[in-house]
Write a protein that holds these residues in place. Structure first.
Motif, short mmCIF file in Angstrom:
data_model
loop_
_atom_site.label_atom_id
_atom_site.label_comp_id
_atom_site.label_asym_id
_atom_site.label_seq_id
_atom_site.Cartn_x
_atom_site.Cartn_y
_atom_site.Cartn_z
N ARG A 117 -23.50 11.97 31.36
CA ARG A 117 -23.05 11.66 29.99
C ARG A 117 -24.08 10.77 29.33
NH1 ARG A 117 -20.37 10.74 25.55
NH2 ARG A 117 -18.11 10.69 25.51
N ARG A 118 -24.39 11.10 28.09
CA ARG A 118 -25.19 10.19 27.26
C ARG A 118 -24.21 9.48 26.36
NH1 ARG A 118 -29.98 13.39 24.38
NH2 ARG A 118 -30.60 11.39 23.52
N SER A 119 -24.32 8.18 26.29
CA SER A 119 -23.37 7.43 25.48
C SER A 119 -24.03 6.13 25.09
CB SER A 119 -22.09 7.21 26.27
OG SER A 119 -21.14 6.55 25.47
N ARG A 120 -23.21 5.11 24.89
CA ARG A 120 -23.81 3.81 24.62
C ARG A 120 -23.34 2.83 25.69
NH1 ARG A 120 -20.10 0.29 22.40
NH2 ARG A 120 -18.15 1.34 21.91
N ASN A 157 -25.24 8.30 19.70
CA ASN A 157 -25.29 7.80 21.08
C ASN A 157 -24.77 8.88 22.00
OD1 ASN A 157 -26.34 5.19 20.67
ND2 ASN A 157 -24.36 4.50 19.93
N GLY A 158 -25.44 10.00 22.00
CA GLY A 158 -25.01 11.13 22.80
C GLY A 158 -26.09 12.18 22.73
N CYS A 159 -25.70 13.42 22.47
CA CYS A 159 -26.71 14.48 22.48
C CYS A 159 -27.62 14.44 21.26
CB CYS A 159 -26.05 15.84 22.65
SG CYS A 159 -25.04 16.33 21.26
N ARG A 176 -23.57 18.81 30.15
CA ARG A 176 -23.18 17.49 30.64
C ARG A 176 -23.02 17.46 32.16
NH1 ARG A 176 -18.42 15.82 29.09
NH2 ARG A 176 -17.86 17.63 27.88
N VAL A 210 -16.20 5.83 27.54
CA VAL A 210 -16.06 7.09 28.28
C VAL A 210 -14.92 6.92 29.28
CG1 VAL A 210 -17.25 8.64 29.88
CG2 VAL A 210 -18.53 7.59 28.02
N THR A 212 -17.64 4.90 17.53
CA THR A 212 -18.82 4.07 17.77
C THR A 212 -19.98 4.85 18.38
OG1 THR A 212 -18.04 3.42 19.96
CG2 THR A 212 -17.41 2.01 18.13
N GLU A 213 -19.70 6.06 18.86
CA GLU A 213 -20.76 6.86 19.44
C GLU A 213 -21.38 7.76 18.37
OE1 GLU A 213 -20.56 9.76 23.09
OE2 GLU A 213 -19.46 7.95 23.55
N HIS A 241 -24.02 12.87 16.50
CA HIS A 241 -23.67 12.30 17.79
C HIS A 241 -24.83 11.41 18.26
CE1 HIS A 241 -21.76 13.11 22.01
NE2 HIS A 241 -21.56 11.89 21.57
N TRP A 283 -28.61 17.47 32.01
CA TRP A 283 -28.48 18.07 30.67
C TRP A 283 -28.37 16.96 29.63
CZ3 TRP A 283 -25.34 18.29 26.40
CH2 TRP A 283 -25.40 19.44 25.61
N MET A 284 -29.40 16.81 28.80
CA MET A 284 -29.41 15.74 27.81
C MET A 284 -28.86 16.19 26.47
SD MET A 284 -30.74 12.85 28.98
CE MET A 284 -31.84 11.91 27.94
N THR A 313 -15.73 14.29 23.98
CA THR A 313 -14.85 13.70 22.99
C THR A 313 -15.42 12.32 22.69
OG1 THR A 313 -13.46 13.08 24.83
CG2 THR A 313 -12.71 14.90 23.51
N CYS A 333 -22.15 19.21 22.82
CA CYS A 333 -22.04 18.78 24.21
C CYS A 333 -20.60 18.73 24.68
CB CYS A 333 -22.74 17.44 24.43
SG CYS A 333 -21.98 16.05 23.63
#
Lengths: 117, 189
Positions: free
Chosen positions: B140-143, A60-62, B55, B127, A16-17, A58, B67-68, A12, A9
């Motif tokens: 964005r997928r994140s926490r 907490n992400g893709c 993204r 982020v 933690t992610e 990844h 876009w996931m 950066t 994806c």
């Protein structure tokens, strides 16, 4: 803090992610292999001071798994690359050779050291 | 049939930014080969949106497509349209190796708007929300502190936040705390 760029994806992502997934490029020894090979596959891991190849997810992400080449002493990241491979891409190996001449990790090593031997 | 309600039934909070439960939102997960022209055609014809770049979020005709991951899209539509859109997508993708699932009731949606929105979200997600780094249409997928979440910035400058419904209350309280009027930091302003 460790910051890796996800090759899928492009984000950066900081530590933690991500989720650490242990050593990269393990070769599986399953049914039919010797006890020693199976033992090594299960338990024997590299613990280098310097260049290391690892699997990361990844989370907490893709959500994709990828590989990262980094230095365990300086935390310098040489590069990340997709997991659909059995060895580090040549450009990443070249980059490491430039920064850490004479490096070696399992069956991979510095290109110039290979020429010399 | 029981009456559907969103996780916090339209709760709102006003502080450094406006936090609001977005109410019932139709959400569809589409998994498949995003490079495939058949998938692109199906998404275009049913939602009016093109396949988004990595993204990114594409908005058109009241729907949005985000876009996931390299093989996953999140399609957002009106709650009462979701079953219909799901059926149309499934129909259009019968020949493809693809999965279409209505996840509306499994997720919660929040909106975060106002001048402090970037700062509030910046406090809870790792982020960079600087105006030149996170622009309208970015996704964005994140926490969000301790739970997974996804967010995008619409053309009007409001963030849309999606998380699992089971942690909806946690996310709302988290945003509420981050948006406390006395908790301003002044970054991104």
């Amino acid at each position: 803090m460790l910051i890796l760029t996800c090759p899928y994806c492009g984000a950066t992502a900081e530590e933690t992610e991500l989720q650490a997934g242990g050593e990269a490029h393990l070769k599986r020894f399953g049914p039919g292999s010797s006890d020693e090979e199976f033992h090594d596959y299960l338990f024997v891991r590299e613990n280098p001071k310097g260049v290391h190849f690892e699997r990361w997810r990844h989370t907490n992400g893709c959500g994709k798994w990828f590989h990262a080449a980094r230095c365990t002493t300086s935390l310098e990241v040489f590069g990340t690359y997709p997991a659909q491979t059995t060895e580090p891409p040549q450009d990443i190996q070249d980059k490491i050779s430039k920064k850490r001449p004479g490096w070696s990790w399992r069956e991979f090593s510095c290109a110039s050291a290979k020429d010399a031997s | 049939m029981s009456k559907a309600v969103s996780v916090l039934n339209g709760a709102r909070f006003s502080g450094l930014a406006e936090v609001a439960d977005a109410g019932l939102v139709g959400m569809i997960t589409l998994r498949g080969d995003l490079e495939s022209s058949a998938v692109a055609a199906a998404v275009q014809s049913t939602t009016g949106c093109a396949i988004p770049a990595v993204r990114k979020t594409v908005e058109a005709s009241g729907n949005s497509v985000s876009w996931m991951s390299p093989d996953e899209l999140l399609i957002v539509t009106a709650y009462d349209q979701v079953a219909d859109l799901c059926a149309k997508l499934q129909e259009a993708l019968t020949q493809e190796h693809a999965l279409v699932v209505n996840v509306s009731d499994a997720r919660s949606c929040f909106t975060l708007s106002g001048n402090g929105a970037r700062e509030v979200l910046g406090k809870v997600a790792p982020v960079d929300f600087a105006a030149d780094q996170f622009q309208p249409g970015d996704f964005r997928r994140s926490r969000l502190a301790q739970v997974a979440g996804a967010f995008w910035l619409d053309q009007g400058g409001a963030f849309h936040i999606v998380c699992f419904r089971s942690v909806g209350e946690y996310v709302f309280n988290l945003l509420k705390t981050a948006a406390d009027p006395d908790a301003g930091v002044g970054v991104y302003s």
